[in-house]
Enzyme design. Structure first.
Site, PDB file in Angstrom:
ATOM      1  CE  LYS A 185      -5.664  -8.039  -1.831  1.00  0.00           C
ATOM      2  NZ  LYS A 185      -6.559  -8.219  -0.751  1.00  0.00           N
ATOM      3  CE  LYS A 203      -4.258  -1.946   1.120  1.00  0.00           C
ATOM      4  NZ  LYS A 203      -5.651  -1.696   1.222  1.00  0.00           N
ATOM      5  CE  LYS A 252     -13.597  -5.209   0.930  1.00  0.00           C
ATOM      6  NZ  LYS A 252     -12.362  -5.021   1.699  1.00  0.00           N
TER       7      LYS A 252
HETATM    8  N1  AQP Z   1      -8.621 -11.330  -4.348  1.00  0.00           N
HETATM    9  C1  AQP Z   1      -8.934 -12.058  -3.288  1.00  0.00           C
HETATM   10  N2  AQP Z   1      -9.023 -13.405  -3.384  1.00  0.00           N
HETATM   11  C2  AQP Z   1      -9.366 -14.158  -2.306  1.00  0.00           C
HETATM   12  N3  AQP Z   1      -9.643 -13.637  -1.092  1.00  0.00           N
HETATM   13  C3  AQP Z   1      -9.573 -12.307  -0.948  1.00  0.00           C
HETATM   14  N4  AQP Z   1      -9.797 -11.483   0.098  1.00  0.00           N
HETATM   15  C4  AQP Z   1      -9.604 -10.216  -0.294  1.00  0.00           C
HETATM   16  N5  AQP Z   1      -9.264 -10.162  -1.586  1.00  0.00           N
HETATM   17  C5  AQP Z   1      -9.227 -11.456  -2.030  1.00  0.00           C
HETATM   18  C6  AQP Z   1     -10.199 -11.933   1.408  1.00  0.00           C
HETATM   19  O1  AQP Z   1     -11.382 -11.230   1.754  1.00  0.00           O
HETATM   20  C7  AQP Z   1     -11.387 -11.048   3.169  1.00  0.00           C
HETATM   21  C8  AQP Z   1     -11.713  -9.632   3.511  1.00  0.00           C
HETATM   22  O2  AQP Z   1     -10.652  -8.799   3.232  1.00  0.00           O
HETATM   23  P1  AQP Z   1     -10.598  -7.352   3.863  1.00  0.00           P
HETATM   24  O3  AQP Z   1     -11.724  -6.557   3.411  1.00  0.00           O
HETATM   25  O4  AQP Z   1     -10.454  -7.403   5.325  1.00  0.00           O
HETATM   26  O5  AQP Z   1      -9.227  -6.806   3.336  1.00  0.00           O
HETATM   27  P2  AQP Z   1      -8.378  -7.093   2.087  1.00  0.00           P
HETATM   28  O6  AQP Z   1      -7.795  -8.469   2.181  1.00  0.00           O
HETATM   29  O7  AQP Z   1      -7.396  -5.967   1.997  1.00  0.00           O
HETATM   30  O8  AQP Z   1      -9.457  -7.039   0.904  1.00  0.00           O
HETATM   31  P3  AQP Z   1      -9.483  -6.086  -0.330  1.00  0.00           P
HETATM   32  O9  AQP Z   1     -10.688  -6.442  -1.116  1.00  0.00           O
HETATM   33  O10 AQP Z   1      -8.173  -6.151  -1.050  1.00  0.00           O
HETATM   34  O11 AQP Z   1      -9.699  -4.672   0.323  1.00  0.00           O
HETATM   35  P4  AQP Z   1      -8.906  -3.314   0.092  1.00  0.00           P
HETATM   36  O12 AQP Z   1      -8.878  -3.100  -1.393  1.00  0.00           O
HETATM   37  O13 AQP Z   1      -9.729  -2.270   0.791  1.00  0.00           O
HETATM   38  O14 AQP Z   1      -7.553  -3.454   0.693  1.00  0.00           O
HETATM   39  C9  AQP Z   1     -10.044 -11.526   3.699  1.00  0.00           C
HETATM   40  O15 AQP Z   1     -10.206 -12.831   4.231  1.00  0.00           O
HETATM   41  C10 AQP Z   1      -9.199 -11.549   2.469  1.00  0.00           C
HETATM   42  O16 AQP Z   1      -8.158 -12.490   2.576  1.00  0.00           O
END
Ligand code: AQP
Length: 328
Positions: free
Chosen positions: A195, A112, A198
């Site tokens: 990956k 990040k 969101k």
């Molecule tokens: N691409 C992915 N494939 C599989 N699992 C995923 N997770 C996130 N992206 C993928 C899993 O979703 C859960 C929730 O994640 P989070 O919202 O706590 O944070 P994150 O992992 O940082 O998810 P994002 O979507 O990438 O959010 P942003 O963009 O805001 O940082 C976790 O179990 C994660 O492993």
């Protein structure tokens, strides 16, 4: 006694197919076997800038999606992190027992920082894993089902718990990470080396769970693939591998059977069938989501109940920690 499970998702953007396949869908499948605590981690969301109105809406949307996906309040405690003050309180205490060096090694933080401008990175983003440790340890969770990207944070939680237990005596259960075999890392549709996230600024890279069917199909048909023709799992061809993995996870098939299914057919066929599967999987979710969003009083009732049940477990853990370190 059933083992305890804790996990959560941040309301930091529209929930994606990655979040669903890596986390939410697995929670639903395993909820009968465990005592479950599933959280909407809004305090994690604010480690990066959020619009207050949007944050409020997304938090409620996420509750509705948890319920629509099949999480059942008879089997799982569903609540919003900031509603249980013990999360913030324990996070501060654990901060004081977490070496900076451990936090500096976290790849999600480094990624990040690499993407954003250093000046604007908040201390909260750096400290995110200490809050995540508090989330998990408050509930004495044995298992933390997450996608692959969160493995390192759960390992850090375990290290923090071990360190604390070593110094103050048995306090925390040491949690284990639980990663799914397929769907643990769904990749962006426009850049399959990254990956699916969101908070991705490119909306074509992600499938949002609330995307309408025609948009889902369009995004998948345009998904970036290489110039090859053979639909096989191959790390050197991440685009097609990602699509096959989405198919595999939704179909509940082995990789060999998926390859056999697509043998001799082109990438276009794969894209079409993946789109069919994704649209079919999202339809009941979208319908359930509409039902809950249309009944805000019911959503509030569920959240109040979830808060009370979560606090009843979290507060005694916090008190125990406060006593052990001399605050009580
Ligand atoms: N691409 C992915 N494939 C599989 N699992 C995923 N997770 C996130 N992206 C993928 C899993 O979703 C859960 C929730 O994640 P989070 O919202 O706590 O944070 P994150 O992992 O940082 O998810 P994002 O979507 O990438 O959010 P942003 O963009 O805001 O940082 C976790 O179990 C994660 O492993």
């Amino acid at each position: 006694m059933r083992k305890r499970v804790f996990s959560g998702i941040k309301p930091s953007g529209e929930l994606t197919l990655g979040n669903y396949l890596g986390a939410l869908r697995r929670w639903v499948a395993m909820q009968d076997a465990y005592e479950n605590y599933f959280c909407i981690v809004d305090l994690h969301a604010i480690t990066e800038p959020q619009d207050p109105q949007e944050l409020r809406r997304r938090t409620r949307d996420l509750v509705a999606l948890y319920l629509a996906a099949g999480l059942d309040t008879a089997k799982s405690v569903i609540f919003v992190q900031s509603h249980v003050a013990a999360h913030s309180e324990l996070a501060w205490l654990l901060n004081c027992f977490t070496p900076m060096g451990w936090l500096e090694r976290m790849t999600q933080y480094k990624d990040k920082v690499a993407k954003g401008s250093g000046e604007r990175i908040s201390a909260g983003l750096f400290d995110y894993p200490a809050l995540m440790a508090a989330d998990i340890l408050l509930y004495q969770a044995h298992l933390v089902p997450v996608g692959d990207d969160q493995r390192q944070h759960v390992e850090l939680t375990r290290d923090v718990a071990m360190r604390f237990n070593h110094r103050f005596g048995d306090t925390f259960v040491l949690p284990d990470v639980l990663i799914g075999e397929a769907g643990a890392r769904i990749m962006s549709l426009t850049d399959p080396t990254q990956k699916m996230s969101k908070s991705d600024v490119d909306p074509n890279g992600t499938i949002a769970l609330l995307d309408p069917p025609d948009l889902v199909r369009r995004k998948l048909m345009r998904a970036k693939t290489d110039s090859g023709t053979e639909a096989t799992f191959d790390p050197a061809r991440p685009g097609i591998t990602n699509l096959l993995e989405i198919y595999q996870t939704l179909a509940g098939e082995t990789a060999e059977r998926v390859e056999a299914h697509f043998a001799g057919r082109g990438y276009g066929d794969v894209k079409r069938e993946v789109a069919d599967r994704v649209i079919a999987a999202l339809e009941p979710l979208q319908e359930g989501h509409r039902r809950y969003v249309d009944d805000p009083a019911e959503l509030d009732r569920q959240l109040q109940q979830g808060r009370d049940r979560a606090a009843a477990v979290a507060e005694p853990t916090l008190r125990d920690v406060q006593e052990k370190i001399g605050l009580r």
